[in-house]
Design a protein around this motif. Structure first.
Motif, PDB file in Angstrom:
ATOM      1  N   PRO A  42       0.817  -1.221   0.000  1.00  0.00           N
ATOM      2  CA  PRO A  42       0.000   0.000   0.000  1.00  0.00           C
ATOM      3  C   PRO A  42       0.850   1.270   0.000  1.00  0.00           C
ATOM      4  O   PRO A  42       1.895   1.311   0.642  1.00  0.00           O
ATOM      5  CB  PRO A  42      -0.775  -0.117   1.314  1.00  0.00           C
ATOM      6  CG  PRO A  42       0.114  -0.913   2.207  1.00  0.00           C
ATOM      7  CD  PRO A  42       0.829  -1.891   1.316  1.00  0.00           C
ATOM      8  N   ALA A  43       0.361   2.282  -0.719  1.00  0.00           N
ATOM      9  CA  ALA A  43       1.068   3.566  -0.713  1.00  0.00           C
ATOM     10  C   ALA A  43       0.832   4.302   0.600  1.00  0.00           C
ATOM     11  O   ALA A  43       1.609   5.174   0.971  1.00  0.00           O
ATOM     12  CB  ALA A  43       0.590   4.419  -1.888  1.00  0.00           C
ATOM     13  N   TRP A 179      -3.556  -1.858   8.575  1.00  0.00           N
ATOM     14  CA  TRP A 179      -2.610  -2.429   7.596  1.00  0.00           C
ATOM     15  C   TRP A 179      -1.717  -1.311   7.042  1.00  0.00           C
ATOM     16  O   TRP A 179      -2.221  -0.247   6.697  1.00  0.00           O
ATOM     17  CB  TRP A 179      -3.398  -3.085   6.456  1.00  0.00           C
ATOM     18  CG  TRP A 179      -2.592  -3.438   5.238  1.00  0.00           C
ATOM     19  CD1 TRP A 179      -1.356  -3.995   5.194  1.00  0.00           C
ATOM     20  CD2 TRP A 179      -2.990  -3.263   3.869  1.00  0.00           C
ATOM     21  NE1 TRP A 179      -0.955  -4.183   3.887  1.00  0.00           N
ATOM     22  CE2 TRP A 179      -1.944  -3.751   3.061  1.00  0.00           C
ATOM     23  CE3 TRP A 179      -4.142  -2.740   3.241  1.00  0.00           C
ATOM     24  CZ2 TRP A 179      -2.003  -3.732   1.655  1.00  0.00           C
ATOM     25  CZ3 TRP A 179      -4.200  -2.730   1.856  1.00  0.00           C
ATOM     26  CH2 TRP A 179      -3.140  -3.224   1.081  1.00  0.00           C
ATOM     27  N   GLY A 180      -0.448  -1.588   6.972  1.00  0.00           N
ATOM     28  CA  GLY A 180       0.500  -0.657   6.345  1.00  0.00           C
ATOM     29  C   GLY A 180       1.403   0.011   7.361  1.00  0.00           C
ATOM     30  O   GLY A 180       0.945   0.419   8.437  1.00  0.00           O
ATOM     31  N   ASP A 181       2.674   0.090   7.009  1.00  0.00           N
ATOM     32  CA  ASP A 181       3.659   0.723   7.897  1.00  0.00           C
ATOM     33  C   ASP A 181       3.185   2.090   8.357  1.00  0.00           C
ATOM     34  O   ASP A 181       2.814   2.933   7.541  1.00  0.00           O
ATOM     35  CB  ASP A 181       4.985   0.927   7.130  1.00  0.00           C
ATOM     36  CG  ASP A 181       5.806  -0.353   7.104  1.00  0.00           C
ATOM     37  OD1 ASP A 181       5.510  -1.259   7.912  1.00  0.00           O
ATOM     38  OD2 ASP A 181       6.721  -0.431   6.268  1.00  0.00           O
ATOM     39  N   CYS A 182       3.238   2.301   9.677  1.00  0.00           N
ATOM     40  CA  CYS A 182       2.772   3.581  10.219  1.00  0.00           C
ATOM     41  C   CYS A 182       3.445   3.769  11.576  1.00  0.00           C
ATOM     42  O   CYS A 182       3.341   2.882  12.448  1.00  0.00           O
ATOM     43  CB  CYS A 182       1.246   3.495  10.391  1.00  0.00           C
ATOM     44  SG  CYS A 182       0.517   4.996  10.997  1.00  0.00           S
ATOM     45  N   ASN A 183       4.136   4.894  11.751  1.00  0.00           N
ATOM     46  CA  ASN A 183       4.881   5.122  12.990  1.00  0.00           C
ATOM     47  C   ASN A 183       4.016   5.029  14.236  1.00  0.00           C
ATOM     48  O   ASN A 183       4.462   4.597  15.291  1.00  0.00           O
ATOM     49  CB  ASN A 183       5.532   6.513  12.972  1.00  0.00           C
ATOM     50  CG  ASN A 183       6.715   6.510  12.006  1.00  0.00           C
ATOM     51  OD1 ASN A 183       7.230   5.433  11.671  1.00  0.00           O
ATOM     52  ND2 ASN A 183       7.104   7.685  11.538  1.00  0.00           N
ATOM     53  N   GLU A 186       2.537   0.264  16.594  1.00  0.00           N
ATOM     54  CA  GLU A 186       3.585  -0.725  16.827  1.00  0.00           C
ATOM     55  C   GLU A 186       3.200  -2.053  16.158  1.00  0.00           C
ATOM     56  O   GLU A 186       2.035  -2.470  16.257  1.00  0.00           O
ATOM     57  CB  GLU A 186       3.717  -0.956  18.334  1.00  0.00           C
ATOM     58  CG  GLU A 186       5.114  -1.360  18.718  1.00  0.00           C
ATOM     59  CD  GLU A 186       5.219  -1.551  20.214  1.00  0.00           C
ATOM     60  OE1 GLU A 186       5.773  -2.572  20.615  1.00  0.00           O
ATOM     61  OE2 GLU A 186       4.713  -0.675  20.955  1.00  0.00           O
ATOM     62  N   GLY A 187       4.140  -2.664  15.464  1.00  0.00           N
ATOM     63  CA  GLY A 187       3.876  -3.957  14.813  1.00  0.00           C
ATOM     64  C   GLY A 187       3.222  -3.820  13.447  1.00  0.00           C
ATOM     65  O   GLY A 187       2.930  -4.815  12.792  1.00  0.00           O
ATOM     66  N   SER A 188       2.962  -2.568  13.001  1.00  0.00           N
ATOM     67  CA  SER A 188       2.294  -2.402  11.707  1.00  0.00           C
ATOM     68  C   SER A 188       3.218  -2.845  10.588  1.00  0.00           C
ATOM     69  O   SER A 188       4.445  -2.790  10.711  1.00  0.00           O
ATOM     70  CB  SER A 188       1.858  -0.947  11.511  1.00  0.00           C
ATOM     71  OG  SER A 188       2.976  -0.094  11.485  1.00  0.00           O
ATOM     72  N   SER A 189       2.604  -3.320   9.494  1.00  0.00           N
ATOM     73  CA  SER A 189       3.401  -3.879   8.404  1.00  0.00           C
ATOM     74  C   SER A 189       2.729  -3.623   7.060  1.00  0.00           C
ATOM     75  O   SER A 189       1.498  -3.606   6.973  1.00  0.00           O
ATOM     76  CB  SER A 189       3.540  -5.391   8.618  1.00  0.00           C
ATOM     77  OG  SER A 189       4.105  -5.998   7.492  1.00  0.00           O
ATOM     78  N   ALA A 243      -3.308  10.431   5.341  1.00  0.00           N
ATOM     79  CA  ALA A 243      -3.737   9.124   5.874  1.00  0.00           C
ATOM     80  C   ALA A 243      -2.947   8.783   7.134  1.00  0.00           C
ATOM     81  O   ALA A 243      -3.517   8.316   8.129  1.00  0.00           O
ATOM     82  CB  ALA A 243      -3.554   8.045   4.808  1.00  0.00           C
ATOM     83  N   HIS A 244      -1.635   9.027   7.120  1.00  0.00           N
ATOM     84  CA  HIS A 244      -0.813   8.786   8.321  1.00  0.00           C
ATOM     85  C   HIS A 244      -1.331   9.633   9.481  1.00  0.00           C
ATOM     86  O   HIS A 244      -1.487   9.145  10.604  1.00  0.00           O
ATOM     87  CB  HIS A 244       0.657   9.137   8.047  1.00  0.00           C
ATOM     88  CG  HIS A 244       1.393   8.076   7.281  1.00  0.00           C
ATOM     89  ND1 HIS A 244       2.102   7.080   7.901  1.00  0.00           N
ATOM     90  CD2 HIS A 244       1.528   7.864   5.954  1.00  0.00           C
ATOM     91  CE1 HIS A 244       2.640   6.293   6.979  1.00  0.00           C
ATOM     92  NE2 HIS A 244       2.311   6.747   5.794  1.00  0.00           N
ATOM     93  N   ASN A 245      -1.606  10.900   9.214  1.00  0.00           N
ATOM     94  CA  ASN A 245      -2.073  11.796  10.289  1.00  0.00           C
ATOM     95  C   ASN A 245      -3.426  11.350  10.828  1.00  0.00           C
ATOM     96  O   ASN A 245      -3.655  11.358  12.040  1.00  0.00           O
ATOM     97  CB  ASN A 245      -2.205  13.241   9.774  1.00  0.00           C
ATOM     98  CG  ASN A 245      -0.841  13.824   9.458  1.00  0.00           C
ATOM     99  OD1 ASN A 245       0.181  13.347   9.969  1.00  0.00           O
ATOM    100  ND2 ASN A 245      -0.796  14.827   8.592  1.00  0.00           N
ATOM    101  N   ASN A 246      -4.312  10.943   9.928  1.00  0.00           N
ATOM    102  CA  ASN A 246      -5.641  10.517  10.378  1.00  0.00           C
ATOM    103  C   ASN A 246      -5.570   9.253  11.227  1.00  0.00           C
ATOM    104  O   ASN A 246      -6.321   9.101  12.191  1.00  0.00           O
ATOM    105  CB  ASN A 246      -6.582  10.318   9.183  1.00  0.00           C
ATOM    106  CG  ASN A 246      -7.128  11.652   8.684  1.00  0.00           C
ATOM    107  OD1 ASN A 246      -7.084  12.652   9.406  1.00  0.00           O
ATOM    108  ND2 ASN A 246      -7.627  11.677   7.469  1.00  0.00           N
TER     109      ASN A 246
END
Ligand code: PMV
Length: 360
Positions: A42-43, A179-183, A186-189, A243-246
């Motif tokens: 995912p982007a 779902w998807g890497d996100c600071n 924890e454990g997101s992938s 999306a990261h901020n939300n």
């Protein structure tokens, strides 16, 4: 984790024949996945409610082939009838997952699948369909192996589902999957969905989702094409950052049970998804006039009733109404009185947040 950890080294007991069956639900994204990189990466990260009733039920009968060749061998029944038009999609899926399930060409499969929701309702069935099939294949692997932990099972089946349809990786567990890497998580992938790992306020228990079927026709632009159009999109990087901020903001919302903030994030996400479509090149619109009529009616009703009903949209014209369980009666009354006339043939589906796939 890396992809390599999903490649099995050997199996202990390859069976000659057997049957596996799963029911796997659909899910509705709160923060939307739109845009992807190679191999369904995912982007941007996303999060969804797993649904309880809208599900695909898949049974796979497997039988060892006498002679293996370079092709996959399977037949497909959808709601009891042979559906050869679905076969190319499944063939692509099998090709993508073969290196992670090296037994796939050793067997002939009879795949018998059906949906709990009305056929051609316009509801995305790829999430439930692909995850149900991935679960059946993964269950085969479990019977061929010595010890597969439930944690590994869930991760790998989400990983495999993702290769069928991105959002399918969020259907294995519930009630909330990220779902998807996100600071912030924890454990997101990027490889698989994870069960939401933080506190969730009780106001979200048994949250309701009523799906209004606005348009049941074939979509003009598929999700695959829509995702593609995020490459070189003028607003892509701002959208991915949003999306990261939300997601980060939702952490606080879930912990505090702040429904007003929940509404503003979820509705903004839905409209941003469609804004991305409208500002793609070429541009397109998946909403219909009745989608907008419903949105306006929801805003008016929410103001007057002081309830906490909000809407979200997937890549189509249908509208999902999300609301807390204790507002069910008044919201259902509103739906029946005001919104049903905007639905195709007056059709809508009452669902709620669910706990994920079930072995049958
Ligand atoms: O899983 P796909 O490739 O069908 O994409 C789904 C995208 C949305 O439903 C629009 C958003 C999401 O996160 O589910």
């Amino acid at each position: 984790m890396t992809e390599k950890e999903f490649i099995p080294t050997s199996y202990t007991t390859l069976k000659d024949e057997g049957v596996v069956a799963y029911s796997s639900p659909s899910n509705i994204a709160l923060v939307k996945y739109w845009g992807k990189r190679e191999n369904q990466i995912p982007a941007n990260p996303s999060i969804s409610f797993t649904l309880a009733s809208c599900a695909t039920i898949t049974k796979v009968h497997f039988k060892k082939r006498e002679k293996k060749d370079d092709n996959f061998s399977f037949e497909l029944l959808f709601e009891g009838e042979v559906k050869d038009e679905f076969k190319p999609k499944i063939n692509t899926f099998l090709r993508r997952i073969e290196q992670y399930l090296p037994f796939l060409k050793d067997y002939h499969f009879k795949i018998d699948t059906s949906n709990s929701f009305p056929h051609s309702s316009g509801i995305a069935s790829s999430a439930s369909g692909m995850s149900a099939l991935a679960l059946c294949f993964m269950e085969m692997e479990r019977t061929f192996s010595n010890a597969i932990s439930q944690e590994y099972f869930n991760k790998k089946v989400s990983f495999l589902s993702r290769l069928g349809s991105g959002s399918a990786c969020r259907s294995i567990e519930g009630p909330l999957v990220q779902w998807g890497d996100c600071n912030a998580f924890e454990g997101s992938s990027n490889l698989f969905g994870i069960k939401y790992p933080y506190e969730v306020h009780s106001v979200f228990n048994n949250f309701q989702d009523t799906i209004l079927l606005v348009d049941k026709g074939e979509k003009q632009v598929s999700s695959t094409v829509g995702h593609e159009l995020m490459h070189g999109h003028p607003f892509a990087s701002q959208r991915f950052e949003q999306a990261h901020n939300n997601l980060e903001k939702l952490r606080t919302v879930f912990a505090e049970g702040n429904l007003n903030e929940f509404i503003s994030i979820v509705e903004s996400e839905a409209l941003t998804l469609h804004a991305m479509m409208m500002t793609s090149s070429p541009y397109f619109i998946l909403m219909k006039p009745n989608t907008l009529s419903i949105i306006n009616a929801i805003w008016k009703f929410r103001k007057e009733s002081k309830t906490h009903v909000c809407f979200t949209l997937d890549a189509g014209a249908n509208v999902h109404l999300l609301y807390p369980e204790n507002e069910r009666e008044v919201v259902l009354h509103f739906i029946k009185e005001v919104l049903v006339p905007f639905c195709q043939n007056g059709q809508y589906i009452c669902d709620r947040i669910g706990l994920g796939a079930k072995k049958l």
